[in-house]
Design a protein around this motif. Structure first.
Motif, short mmCIF file in Angstrom:
data_model
loop_
_atom_site.label_atom_id
_atom_site.label_comp_id
_atom_site.label_asym_id
_atom_site.label_seq_id
_atom_site.Cartn_x
_atom_site.Cartn_y
_atom_site.Cartn_z
N SER A 1 0.83 -1.20 0.00
CA SER A 1 0.00 0.00 0.00
C SER A 1 0.88 1.26 0.00
O SER A 1 2.05 1.21 0.34
N ASP B 1 -4.41 5.97 -5.69
CA ASP B 1 -4.75 4.88 -4.77
C ASP B 1 -4.11 5.05 -3.39
O ASP B 1 -4.17 4.14 -2.57
N ARG C 1 -8.70 -2.12 -2.26
CA ARG C 1 -8.10 -2.83 -3.40
C ARG C 1 -7.37 -4.08 -2.94
O ARG C 1 -7.28 -5.06 -3.67
#
Length: 241
Positions: free
Chosen positions: A36, A212, A236
């Motif tokens: 991430s 994102d 996600r």
């Protein structure tokens, strides 16, 4: 598998103070997930650099618990910490380049420490210097580089070994806007290979450059988490599980 078991970093009620002063970080709790991308934001003095020091293991907390790579760091002996640090790439605000080494040798340092041969090192280091626009300065020592050039060498050194976690303190503060975007793209590329990225910045314009990304906001030593994104896997990630 629980959220804690999926995490790469977990802070639970962490506090930090220097000496007898008041806490600079109070009751910090969050979870970072593999692969991430996070921005750490906050006003000057909010505690961003102090939190990064905890993340790259330069500082131990005054209280609370930290788990990283599945291990409780609070109970680890100091002799074990270098093993963990080798899995973390760090971009320091003051660069911390080794003055007697060339740009090439500064970038190559993590690969040499990992045991790679000189033959294996040459191409990836040259490619990385080319990516950050400094291949023509490969033989220059830090004192002869501008602040922006030193920043780019420091970033190249931090990412060359594809660390599991990248921690960057104001990594675009000394470069022009075009180079700032290019460096963010480098971080994104590393992120897509699986590295968890944490970028501390006061530049709100950068936050829009990585769609994102998740945002961690510090305010006077406390962490706001209005969406719960720091406690649960990003959507996600969950979709791919």
């Amino acid at each position: 598998m629980s959220a804690a078991e999926q995490s790469i970093v977990q802070f639970d009620n962490v506090g930090l103070r220097y000496g007898t002063d008041r806490e600079v970080l109070s009751d910090i709790s969050f979870t970072l997930y593999p692969g991430s991308f996070y921005f750490l934001t906050g006003a000057s003095g909010a505690g961003k650099t102090s939190m990064l020091k905890l993340l790259y293991l330069a500082q131990r907390p005054t209280r609370g618990a930290i788990r990283m790579f599945g291990h409780d760091l609070i109970t680890q002996k100091r002799g074990r910490l270098p093993d963990f640090r080798r899995r973390i790439g760090t971009v320091f605000q003051d660069f911390r380049l080794i003055p007697h080494l060339t740009a090439f040798d500064n970038v190559a340092l993590p690969l040499r420490i990992s045991g790679m041969s000189e033959g294996e090192i040459a191409k990836p280091v040259s490619d990385m210097l080319e990516w950050v626009g400094l291949d023509h300065r490969r033989d220059a020592r830090p004192a002869t580089l501008s602040g922006g050039e030193q920043q780019r060498v420091a970033i190249a050194r931090a990412v060359i070994a594809r660390p599991e976690i990248l921690v960057a303190d104001e990594p675009t503060g000394n470069v022009d806007p075009d180079m700032a975007v290019k460096l963010l793209r480098l971080f994104e590329a590393l992120n897509r290979l699986g590295t968890t990225v944490v970028v501390a910045t006061h530049d709100v314009h950068l936050l829009r450059k990585v769609p994102d990304s998740l945002i961690m906001r510090l305010d006077r030593g406390t962490l706001s988490d209005p969406t719960g994104a720091l406690r649960y896997p990003p959507r996600r990630e969950a979709a791919g599980s």
